[in-house]
Scaffold this motif. Structure first.
Motif, PDB file in Angstrom:
ATOM      1  N   MET A   1      10.634   6.996   0.591  1.00 24.40           N
ATOM      2  CA  MET A   1      11.111   7.398  -0.575  1.00 24.40           C
ATOM      3  C   MET A   1      11.328   8.821  -0.589  1.00 24.40           C
ATOM      4  SD  MET A   1       9.426   4.829  -3.385  1.00 24.40           S
ATOM      5  CE  MET A   1       7.776   5.441  -3.121  1.00 24.40           C
ATOM      6  N   ASN A   2      12.170   9.512  -0.567  1.00 19.60           N
ATOM      7  CA  ASN A   2      12.382  11.021  -0.537  1.00 19.60           C
ATOM      8  C   ASN A   2      12.961  11.253  -1.856  1.00 19.60           C
ATOM      9  OD1 ASN A   2      11.558  10.837   2.079  1.00 19.60           O
ATOM     10  ND2 ASN A   2      13.693  10.883   2.837  1.00 19.60           N
ATOM     11  N   SER A   3      13.061  12.710  -2.186  1.00 16.61           N
ATOM     12  CA  SER A   3      13.496  13.484  -3.380  1.00 16.61           C
ATOM     13  C   SER A   3      13.129  12.709  -4.687  1.00 16.61           C
ATOM     14  CB  SER A   3      14.812  13.679  -3.210  1.00 16.61           C
ATOM     15  OG  SER A   3      15.520  14.160  -1.961  1.00 16.61           O
ATOM     16  N   LEU A   4      11.752  12.343  -4.874  1.00 15.72           N
ATOM     17  CA  LEU A   4      11.353  11.465  -5.859  1.00 15.72           C
ATOM     18  C   LEU A   4      11.556  12.259  -7.173  1.00 15.72           C
ATOM     19  CD1 LEU A   4       8.354  10.022  -4.179  1.00 15.72           C
ATOM     20  CD2 LEU A   4       9.999   8.517  -5.405  1.00 15.72           C
TER      21      LEU A   4
ATOM     22  N   LEU B   1       7.093   9.815  -0.407  1.00 13.37           N
ATOM     23  CA  LEU B   1       6.056   8.619  -0.208  1.00 13.37           C
ATOM     24  C   LEU B   1       6.645   7.642   0.830  1.00 13.37           C
ATOM     25  CD1 LEU B   1       4.477   7.664  -3.989  1.00 13.37           C
ATOM     26  CD2 LEU B   1       3.306   8.891  -1.677  1.00 13.37           C
ATOM     27  N   ARG B   2       5.915   7.072   1.605  1.00 11.77           N
ATOM     28  CA  ARG B   2       6.121   5.751   2.237  1.00 11.77           C
ATOM     29  C   ARG B   2       5.103   4.517   1.670  1.00 11.77           C
ATOM     30  NH1 ARG B   2       6.043   4.331   8.628  1.00 11.77           N
ATOM     31  NH2 ARG B   2       3.863   4.058   8.011  1.00 11.77           N
TER      32      ARG B   2
ATOM     33  N   SER C   1       1.044  -1.278  -0.022  1.00  7.73           N
ATOM     34  CA  SER C   1      -0.155  -0.078  -0.045  1.00  7.73           C
ATOM     35  C   SER C   1       1.092   1.156   0.073  1.00  7.73           C
ATOM     36  CB  SER C   1      -0.772  -0.139   1.137  1.00  7.73           C
ATOM     37  OG  SER C   1      -0.128  -0.017   2.548  1.00  7.73           O
ATOM     38  N   GLY C   2       0.179   2.364  -0.331  1.00 10.40           N
ATOM     39  CA  GLY C   2       1.177   3.611  -0.087  1.00 10.40           C
ATOM     40  C   GLY C   2       1.418   4.404  -1.692  1.00 10.40           C
ATOM     41  N   GLY C   3       1.250   3.558  -2.700  1.00  4.56           N
ATOM     42  CA  GLY C   3       1.266   4.302  -3.848  1.00  4.56           C
ATOM     43  C   GLY C   3       0.422   5.281  -4.362  1.00  4.56           C
ATOM     44  N   ARG C   4       0.892   6.483  -4.848  1.00  2.15           N
ATOM     45  CA  ARG C   4      -0.068   7.408  -5.588  1.00  2.15           C
ATOM     46  C   ARG C   4       0.832   8.153  -6.498  1.00  2.15           C
ATOM     47  NH1 ARG C   4       0.859  12.200  -2.877  1.00  2.15           N
ATOM     48  NH2 ARG C   4       1.900  12.175  -0.617  1.00  2.15           N
ATOM     49  N   LEU C   5       0.076   9.193  -6.879  1.00  2.06           N
ATOM     50  CA  LEU C   5       0.874  10.159  -7.745  1.00  2.06           C
ATOM     51  C   LEU C   5       1.682  11.280  -6.959  1.00  2.06           C
ATOM     52  CD1 LEU C   5       1.220  12.032 -10.506  1.00  2.06           C
ATOM     53  CD2 LEU C   5      -1.280  13.073  -9.995  1.00  2.06           C
ATOM     54  N   VAL C   6       2.726  11.789  -6.996  1.00  6.70           N
ATOM     55  CA  VAL C   6       3.337  12.663  -6.326  1.00  6.70           C
ATOM     56  C   VAL C   6       4.207  13.675  -7.181  1.00  6.70           C
ATOM     57  CG1 VAL C   6       5.431  11.180  -5.778  1.00  6.70           C
ATOM     58  CG2 VAL C   6       4.829  12.897  -4.201  1.00  6.70           C
TER      59      VAL C   6
END
Length: 124
Positions: free
Chosen positions: A83-86, A18-19, A7-12
């Motif tokens: 996940m940072n600095s995507l 995101l985590r 879980s946790g995926g989305r548009l960013v």
């Protein structure tokens, strides 16, 4: 049977964070290694990160080092991918993966347990 639920995926937006979470069930995971693969559009699945359940050692592909962090919660049987600095090139379906042992095989098909995947889309 091992079950993995992501879980946790989305548009960013690019630069955002995101985590992802992966809830594992069906086994005692003390001798397992768990991690994440991803499949960008039109490409093959590729290794992202892994963590050994018993000692917490972590491994990353070069493109995500210093941006992504994998961790686990033993009590919840859950693995996380912070996940940072995507970047737009991080856009992919992210899969949680597990295998009895100390490392994940780099060839995706050699790892036996997979979740259904969660979509991460990074807009520029």
């Amino acid at each position: 049977q091992v079950q993995l639920v992501e879980s946790g995926g989305r548009l960013v937006q690019a630069g955002g964070s995101l985590r992802l979470s992966c809830a594992a069930s069906g086994r005692t995971f003390s001798n397992y290694v768990m991690g994440w693969f991803r499949q960008p559009p039109g490409k093959e699945r590729e290794f992202v990160a892994a963590i050994r359940w018993n000692d917490g050692n972590t491994y990353y592909t070069d493109s995500v080092k210093d941006r992504f962090t994998i961790s686990r919660d033993n009590a919840l049987n859950t693995v996380y991918l912070q996940m940072n600095s995507l970047k737009p090139e991080d856009t992919a379906v992210y899969y949680c993966v597990a295998r009895w042992g100390t490392y994940l095989y780099s060839r995706a098909a050699d790892n036996p347990y997979w979740g259904q995947g969660t979509q991460v889309t990074v807009s520029s």
